[in-house]
Design a protein around this motif. Structure first.
Motif, PDB file in Angstrom:
ATOM      1  N   LEU A 156       1.659   5.953  -7.521  1.00  0.00           N
ATOM      2  CA  LEU A 156       0.601   6.722  -8.181  1.00  0.00           C
ATOM      3  C   LEU A 156       0.868   8.211  -8.065  1.00  0.00           C
ATOM      4  N   SER A 157       1.255   8.669  -6.864  1.00  0.00           N
ATOM      5  CA  SER A 157       1.471  10.112  -6.698  1.00  0.00           C
ATOM      6  C   SER A 157       2.668  10.580  -7.531  1.00  0.00           C
TER       7      SER A 157
ATOM      8  N   TRP B  83       2.213   0.932 -11.302  1.00  0.00           N
ATOM      9  CA  TRP B  83       1.190   1.181 -10.272  1.00  0.00           C
ATOM     10  C   TRP B  83       0.029   0.190 -10.415  1.00  0.00           C
TER      11      TRP B  83
ATOM     12  N   LYS C  16      -0.919  -2.271  -7.455  1.00  0.00           N
ATOM     13  CA  LYS C  16      -2.268  -2.106  -6.878  1.00  0.00           C
ATOM     14  C   LYS C  16      -2.995  -3.455  -6.870  1.00  0.00           C
TER      15      LYS C  16
ATOM     16  N   TRP D  24      -8.575  13.365   0.137  1.00  0.00           N
ATOM     17  CA  TRP D  24      -8.141  12.018  -0.251  1.00  0.00           C
ATOM     18  C   TRP D  24      -7.947  11.123   0.991  1.00  0.00           C
TER      19      TRP D  24
ATOM     20  N   LEU E 149      -6.390  11.415  -5.470  1.00  0.00           N
ATOM     21  CA  LEU E 149      -4.940  11.383  -5.242  1.00  0.00           C
ATOM     22  C   LEU E 149      -4.189  11.819  -6.494  1.00  0.00           C
ATOM     23  N   SER E 150      -4.611  11.300  -7.662  1.00  0.00           N
ATOM     24  CA  SER E 150      -3.877  11.650  -8.882  1.00  0.00           C
ATOM     25  C   SER E 150      -4.040  13.138  -9.203  1.00  0.00           C
TER      26      SER E 150
ATOM     27  N   THR F  72       0.817   3.794  -3.240  1.00  0.00           N
ATOM     28  CA  THR F  72       0.445   5.206  -3.080  1.00  0.00           C
ATOM     29  C   THR F  72       1.559   6.113  -3.598  1.00  0.00           C
TER      30      THR F  72
ATOM     31  N   TRP G 160       0.825  -1.212   0.000  1.00  0.00           N
ATOM     32  CA  TRP G 160       0.000   0.000   0.000  1.00  0.00           C
ATOM     33  C   TRP G 160       0.851   1.252   0.000  1.00  0.00           C
TER      34      TRP G 160
ATOM     35  N   ALA H  91       1.564  10.600 -11.208  1.00  0.00           N
ATOM     36  CA  ALA H  91       0.609  11.685 -11.469  1.00  0.00           C
ATOM     37  C   ALA H  91       1.297  13.048 -11.451  1.00  0.00           C
TER      38      ALA H  91
ATOM     39  N   ALA I 232      -1.896  15.095  -6.673  1.00  0.00           N
ATOM     40  CA  ALA I 232      -0.471  14.923  -6.950  1.00  0.00           C
ATOM     41  C   ALA I 232      -0.048  15.667  -8.212  1.00  0.00           C
ATOM     42  N   SER I 233      -0.886  15.635  -9.261  1.00  0.00           N
ATOM     43  CA  SER I 233      -0.482  16.328 -10.497  1.00  0.00           C
ATOM     44  C   SER I 233      -0.466  17.840 -10.276  1.00  0.00           C
TER      45      SER I 233
END
Lengths: 150, 150
Positions: A95-96, A133, A137, B133, B95-96, A92, A88, A99, B99-100
């Protein structure tokens, strides 16, 4: 504990871990060969996050291989709890990182219409990070299922 | 199905939904009052994602309030499956998007040393989006636990 596709110590579990490793390593390789990546915090964060992903997934791939060869069962609740936390956290972060890098790439490519350095390499790196990701996931969800259903 | 803090139809569940709604609405309010936000795709994506979050969390807050007032149990497996899907989709988008947008904010503030428009408003919006989030992720994990443990 349940034993189905993707669980630790199965062939599909090993395939998932190797895929995570390869996608993350590909993402790093693609971004470090692009000129001037070090000027952008988001790309440095992407490298750090993907580096952690490679390290984590490689360790679990090694554990899966060991369990497969020795025919050992590694569905110990403490081990699975550790896998859940690791999966997890890395999911996370992946993904961050993907992104935030995508935000920069879209800014340069679409919003400002300028492409600093090797745009295609950045895009390739971000795509690979997103693929990494998706696979981590999947592993994280499987681990959570094993943990919750005992 | 289990009934503990944060599950649908409980007071803590309602508090979580209202928090998600407020953080997401605050994030939108903060970014739309900043000058020139529409020039950046990441901030437009943040608004769209937070808008979906407000809509989803408000609907579930209304359902929680209804269940609390009428003392109804809404732990139906089909409903919980829908909550799980909705929570996971909105959590991933939140989250995406956060983060972007954070990637862009760090680029302007730290990497390039320039602050286009209202930097503080962008930072406030991104912080609220991350808080949104955290609360939606908490709800998503609780829902997944309910679903897996039956």
């Amino acid at each position: 504990m349940k034993d189905f596709a993707g669980t630790p110590g199965t062939f599909t579990g090993l395939v998932l871990r190797v895929s995570q490793c390869l996608f993350a390593a590909g993402s790093i390789a693609s971004v470090v060969t692009a000129a001037g990546f070090f000027r952008y915090t988001a790309f440095c964060y992407l490298i750090a996050s993907m580096g952690l992903q490679v390290f984590w997934s490689f360790a679990l791939a090694w554990l899966d291989s060991y369990a497969l060869v020795k025919k050992k069962i590694i569905h110990n609740p403490i081990l699975v709890s550790l896998f859940v936390i690791g999966d997890w956290v890395t999911a996370t972060l992946s993904l961050s990182a993907a992104a935030s890098s995508a935000g920069i790439a879209v800014l340069f490519y679409r919003d400002l219409g300028v492409c600093h350095g090797d745009c295609l390499k950045y895009q390739m790196s971000i795509s690979l990070a997103f693929m990494s990701w998706v696979t981590i996931k999947t592993s994280a969800l499987i681990m959570l299922w094993i943990l919750f259903t005992g």
